[in-house]
Write an enzyme that holds these catalytic residues in place. Structure first.
Site, PDB file in Angstrom:
ATOM      1  CE  LYS A 181       0.213  -0.743 -11.818  1.00 40.74           C
ATOM      2  NZ  LYS A 181      -0.099  -0.864 -10.440  1.00 40.74           N
TER       3      LYS A 181
HETATM    4  C1  LIG Z   1       0.219  -0.347  -9.035  1.00 38.70           C
HETATM    5  C2  LIG Z   1       1.475  -0.120  -8.308  1.00 38.70           C
HETATM    6  C3  LIG Z   1       1.745  -0.780  -7.099  1.00 38.70           C
HETATM    7  C4  LIG Z   1       0.707  -1.554  -6.349  1.00 38.70           C
HETATM    8  O1  LIG Z   1       0.260  -2.687  -7.003  1.00 38.70           O
HETATM    9  P1  LIG Z   1      -0.957  -3.469  -6.333  1.00 38.70           P
HETATM   10  O2  LIG Z   1      -0.965  -4.788  -7.048  1.00 38.70           O
HETATM   11  O3  LIG Z   1      -2.197  -2.668  -6.597  1.00 38.70           O
HETATM   12  O4  LIG Z   1      -0.675  -3.610  -4.888  1.00 38.70           O
HETATM   13  C5  LIG Z   1       2.987  -0.625  -6.527  1.00 38.70           C
HETATM   14  N1  LIG Z   1       3.921   0.162  -7.086  1.00 38.70           N
HETATM   15  C6  LIG Z   1       3.708   0.817  -8.226  1.00 38.70           C
HETATM   16  C7  LIG Z   1       4.811   1.657  -8.798  1.00 38.70           C
HETATM   17  C8  LIG Z   1       2.474   0.714  -8.865  1.00 38.70           C
HETATM   18  O5  LIG Z   1       2.240   1.411  -9.992  1.00 38.70           O
END
Ligand SMILES: *Cc1c(COP(=O)(O)O)cnc(C)c1O
Length: 382
Positions: A181
């Site tokens: 992210k």
């Molecule tokens: C990465 C992602 C998540 C999950 O995030 P985590 O921190 O790994 O639980 C949820 N929704 C979207 C759209 C994502 O890209």
């Protein structure tokens, strides 16, 4: 050239911050996590920031805090990561899939009201690639029908809607600090909410339903005493992760600028190119450019999306697809989901791919990706 799809942006600042935490000997959630929450709250301008170990955990707690029950329905776009839907299934409640707009990949707000029933309890907009959804319309629909709004803001640091940062728009918003992210702590997440009551409930639920966290216990005279008020979860983060997060948050806008610059080069090169359908960002919002989506105009090309990605990979460019729609997966099929009535989603899924976009990408690397895309388009034009 060999260009990965993603590289995290980690500097000596993050490495030193994590090492300092380990030297100090306080490893799990404590004062550093409280500081990270304070910094985040101040940056976004929301009333409460609750740290958790993932955005998935955050969305689960938001649904628990609003009191989601078995058989309830929650509206969300069909094109999202499974996490958005799985948290609804934790309650044995039902995700209801809404179609997307073809050029932004965002949930189509004109298709929401048709899906509202007596069982609908919440809307979960997904700010795809960092572009905020049509929040004014979504909040108005929610207000009119008495629905909760829980924003999947996993891609959104930093993103703005009509000048306001995502996280301060009115829904409970969940950010992700997963490894890929925009800012990362390896694993991690943050919930922003203006409700003190729901924030309090989430703080209790994130650590076993205990009414005080480990640090407060450490500092009280009867350090051993605590109460359990309900069966909670193990969703707290660590101070090592929070120390990394504090450093990453300071760089969030710089990282955003680096991504924006790459996106600008891509868009300038691909705009107006026959065979490509450029991704559209609406004028009243700023995206984090977590992803750079590029859709193929299959009517003008003699190559499939899958082959295009394979060719790019052969030329050393890491590619991906966001997202495989939920109804494509074995689990969701098994419980009755299909792509019926989700025509834009089906169309986009056949055409979309994500190009590498990470802060440290050099101009030469961006140029190389552009050259390969344009060359493949040229060779495969009908
Ligand atoms: C990465 C992602 C998540 C999950 O995030 P985590 O921190 O790994 O639980 C949820 N929704 C979207 C759209 C994502 O890209």
């Amino acid at each position: 050239m060999n260009i990965p799809f993603h590289k995290p942006y980690i500097t000596e600042d993050e490495i030193n911050a994590a090492a300092d935490m380990m030297r100090a000997g306080w490893l799990t959630a404590g004062v550093t996590t409280a500081s990270f929450e304070q910094d985040f709250k101040r940056y976004i301008g929301c009333a409460n920031a609750v740290s958790v170990n993932s955005a998935t955990a955050g969305m689960h707690l938001c649904l628990a805090a609003m009191g989601l029950r078995e058989h309830d329905e929650v509206l969300m776009p069909a094109m999202t990561f499974t996490a958005t839907a799985e948290v609804v299934r934790y309650f044995n409640a039902w995700p209801v899939l809404v179609d997307i707009e073809p050029d932004t990949h965002l949930m189509d707000v004109n298709k929401i009201e048709d899906k509202i029933t007596a069982r609908t309890r919440a809307i979960m907009p997904v700010h795809f690639a960092g572009q905020p959804c049509d929040m004014d319309e979504i909040l108005e629909i929610a207000r009119g029908h008495g629905l909760a709004v829980i924003e999947d803001a996993a891609h959104c640091l930093p993103s703005w809607y009509k000048g306001r940062p995502v996280g301060s728009l009115g829904g409970d918003a969940c950010f992700s600090f997963y490894a890929t992210k925009t800012i990362t702590t390896g694993e991690g997440g943050m919930v922003c909410t203006d409700s003190d009551e729901r924030a309090g409930r989430m703080r209790t639920l994130r650590l076993h339903g205990i009414d005080r966290d480990a640090w407060q216990r450490h500092n009280s005279s009867r350090f051993w005493q605590y109460d359990v008020v309900e069966a909670g979860y193990k969703y707290n983060t660590t101070d090592i992760a929070s120390a990394i997060g504090i450093e990453q948050l300071k760089k969030a806008e710089k990282i955003g600028e680096m991504r924006k610059r790459i996106a600008g080069r891509y868009t300038a090169a691909f705009d107006g190119c026959a065979g490509l359908l450029p991704y559209r960002v609406k004028p009243d919002r700023v995206t984090s450019w977590y992803l750079y989506p590029l859709d193929l105009d299959l009517d003008a090309l003699s190559i499939t999306r899958d082959s295009f990605i394979e060719e790019m990979r052969g030329r050393g460019v890491g590619m991906s697809v966001h997202f495989i729609p939920l109804y494509e997966f074995t689990y969701y099929k098994k419980i009755g989901y299909t792509g019926e009535g989700l025509d834009n989603c089906r169309r986009v899924f056949e055409r979309t791919m994500s190009l590498p976009i990470f802060p440290a990408m050099s101009d030469d690397e961006v140029d190389y990706v552009i050259e390969q895309v344009l060359d493949l388009v040229k060779k495969n034009r009908r």
